[in-house]
Design a protein around this motif. Structure first.
Motif, mmCIF file in Angstrom:
data_model
loop_
_atom_site.group_PDB
_atom_site.id
_atom_site.type_symbol
_atom_site.label_atom_id
_atom_site.label_comp_id
_atom_site.label_asym_id
_atom_site.label_seq_id
_atom_site.Cartn_x
_atom_site.Cartn_y
_atom_site.Cartn_z
ATOM 1 N N LEU A 161 36.177 45.996 50.074
ATOM 2 C CA LEU A 161 35.519 44.781 49.825
ATOM 3 C C LEU A 161 35.891 43.573 50.693
ATOM 4 C CD1 LEU A 161 35.056 44.907 46.003
ATOM 5 C CD2 LEU A 161 33.333 45.516 47.540
ATOM 6 N N LYS A 162 37.269 43.571 50.944
ATOM 7 C CA LYS A 162 37.741 42.468 51.691
ATOM 8 C C LYS A 162 37.142 42.553 53.171
ATOM 9 C CE LYS A 162 42.047 44.230 53.946
ATOM 10 N NZ LYS A 162 43.625 44.216 53.642
ATOM 11 N N GLN A 163 36.604 43.445 53.642
ATOM 12 C CA GLN A 163 35.860 43.520 54.981
ATOM 13 C C GLN A 163 34.511 42.835 55.049
ATOM 14 O OE1 GLN A 163 35.630 47.741 56.087
ATOM 15 N NE2 GLN A 163 37.683 48.003 55.774
ATOM 16 N N GLY A 164 34.194 42.435 53.831
ATOM 17 C CA GLY A 164 32.729 41.651 53.818
ATOM 18 C C GLY A 164 31.722 42.715 53.938
ATOM 19 N N ILE A 165 31.407 43.425 52.682
ATOM 20 C CA ILE A 165 30.503 44.329 52.728
ATOM 21 C C ILE A 165 29.425 43.994 51.477
ATOM 22 C CG2 ILE A 165 31.860 46.059 53.461
ATOM 23 C CD1 ILE A 165 32.082 47.136 50.783
ATOM 24 N N GLY A 177 25.157 40.499 46.415
ATOM 25 C CA GLY A 177 25.737 39.649 47.422
ATOM 26 C C GLY A 177 26.772 40.334 48.419
ATOM 27 N N THR A 178 27.518 39.596 49.191
ATOM 28 C CA THR A 178 28.277 40.081 50.199
ATOM 29 C C THR A 178 29.705 39.752 49.816
ATOM 30 O OG1 THR A 178 26.807 39.735 51.925
ATOM 31 C CG2 THR A 178 29.316 39.784 52.414
ATOM 32 N N ALA A 179 30.511 40.612 49.241
ATOM 33 C CA ALA A 179 32.050 40.516 48.961
ATOM 34 C C ALA A 179 32.818 40.330 50.309
ATOM 35 C CB ALA A 179 32.550 41.640 48.217
ATOM 36 N N HIS A 180 33.619 39.191 50.069
ATOM 37 C CA HIS A 180 34.472 38.932 51.014
ATOM 38 C C HIS A 180 36.132 38.336 50.495
ATOM 39 C CE1 HIS A 180 33.118 34.837 50.080
ATOM 40 N NE2 HIS A 180 34.304 34.325 50.437
ATOM 41 N N LEU A 181 37.122 38.562 51.346
ATOM 42 C CA LEU A 181 38.384 38.278 50.734
ATOM 43 C C LEU A 181 38.461 36.720 50.887
ATOM 44 C CD1 LEU A 181 41.278 39.299 50.436
ATOM 45 C CD2 LEU A 181 41.672 38.905 52.792
ATOM 46 N N VAL A 182 39.166 36.235 49.649
ATOM 47 C CA VAL A 182 39.509 34.807 49.523
ATOM 48 C C VAL A 182 40.895 34.630 50.569
ATOM 49 C CG1 VAL A 182 40.005 32.777 48.135
ATOM 50 C CG2 VAL A 182 38.267 34.459 47.455
ATOM 51 N N GLU A 183 40.813 33.682 51.424
ATOM 52 C CA GLU A 183 41.978 33.436 52.282
ATOM 53 C C GLU A 183 42.437 32.127 52.083
ATOM 54 O OE1 GLU A 183 42.024 36.079 55.771
ATOM 55 O OE2 GLU A 183 40.049 35.512 55.999
ATOM 56 N N THR A 217 48.729 40.213 45.542
ATOM 57 C CA THR A 217 47.203 40.030 44.839
ATOM 58 C C THR A 217 46.241 39.625 45.776
ATOM 59 O OG1 THR A 217 48.335 39.573 42.777
ATOM 60 C CG2 THR A 217 45.991 39.065 43.037
ATOM 61 N N SER A 218 45.181 40.382 45.617
ATOM 62 C CA SER A 218 44.041 40.106 46.652
ATOM 63 C C SER A 218 42.873 39.464 45.669
ATOM 64 C CB SER A 218 43.289 41.481 47.311
ATOM 65 O OG SER A 218 44.106 41.749 48.592
ATOM 66 N N VAL A 219 42.052 38.644 45.998
ATOM 67 C CA VAL A 219 41.054 38.022 45.483
ATOM 68 C C VAL A 219 39.727 38.099 46.254
ATOM 69 C CG1 VAL A 219 39.821 35.931 44.359
ATOM 70 C CG2 VAL A 219 42.344 36.396 44.132
ATOM 71 N N ILE A 220 38.555 38.615 45.588
ATOM 72 C CA ILE A 220 37.531 39.047 46.334
ATOM 73 C C ILE A 220 36.463 38.092 45.672
ATOM 74 C CG2 ILE A 220 35.668 40.429 46.625
ATOM 75 C CD1 ILE A 220 38.375 41.178 48.197
#
Length: 218
Positions: free
Chosen positions: A73-77, A109-115, A150-153
């Protein structure tokens, strides 16, 4: 009051049960506890239950960085998220007309990693407080190690629709004279009495956010 555009992705076939009203969509999201998140991984469909939080038009989910889901998901899909609240079983005179009363939301929608660190922090607060309002401030501070693990998407609500059913069963006209019971069996969700952790030190009262909805511990 904002109404979302109807597209081939979010259009609901039964127009009487459809709502594209943003307030209706947000209300259902705010009342739910579990979201099912679907996406494609190496050509295979994946759907996983997740806790979540909402800030404006973004839905946030979180998890360990090493998990397959977050690596993808973090790739923006493209992703789809569903939240459903079941209010009752609708039992008709025929099995064909059995149904459920429910409120649901589908989001695309498009999922992306919150940086951004500030957005990530706000998202973790939103997820925690969605589970139990006010709980974040009752916990110890998150450590840097925990935050890094922890990753947040974020999933921005690009297209969405609410679908709801309410009311009694709808039988065929000739079936209303039959001697078969029909009606609704309501379904409710409630919090039980809070139970202390076995390792909780003596004299520690239940937190205010928990006591507010469950009452004192036993």
């Amino acid at each position: 009051m904002k109404t979302l555009a109807v597209t081939k992705i979010n259009k609901i076939r039964n127009a009487k049960r459809a709502s594209y009203d943003e307030n209706t969509i947000h209300t259902i999201l705010d009342q739910g506890l579990i979201a099912h998140v679907a996406f494609s991984h190496d050509g295979d469909p994946i759907c996983l239950p997740m806790v979540y939080g909402r800030i404006d038009d973004k839905i946030y989910i979180h998890g360990a960085k090493a998990t397959r889901m977050f690596k993808q998901l973090k790739q923006g899909i493209p992703a789809c998220l569903n939240v459903t609240l079941v209010d009752g079983l609708v039992l008709a005179r025929s099995a064909f007309h059995h149904s459920m009363n429910f409120r649901s939301v589908n989001i695309h929608g498009t999922a992306h990693l919150v940086e951004d660190e500030d957005e990530k922090y706000d998202a973790l607060v939103a997820i925690t407080d969605h589970m139990m309002p006010g709980r974040w401030d009752e916990c110890r501070d998150m450590t840097k190690k925990e935050a890094n693990a922890t990753s947040v998407i974020a999933l921005t609500i690009e297209q969405a629709a609410a679908k709801c059913r309410s009311g009694m069963p709808v039988d065929d006209d000739e079936d209303y004279a039959l001697d078969h019971w029909a009606g609704i069996v309501p379904i409710t969700t409630q919090f039980g009495e809070a139970i202390n952790d076995d390792q909780l030190r003596d004299g520690i009262p239940v937190s205010p956010s928990i006591e507010k909805i469950t009452g004192p511990t036993r």
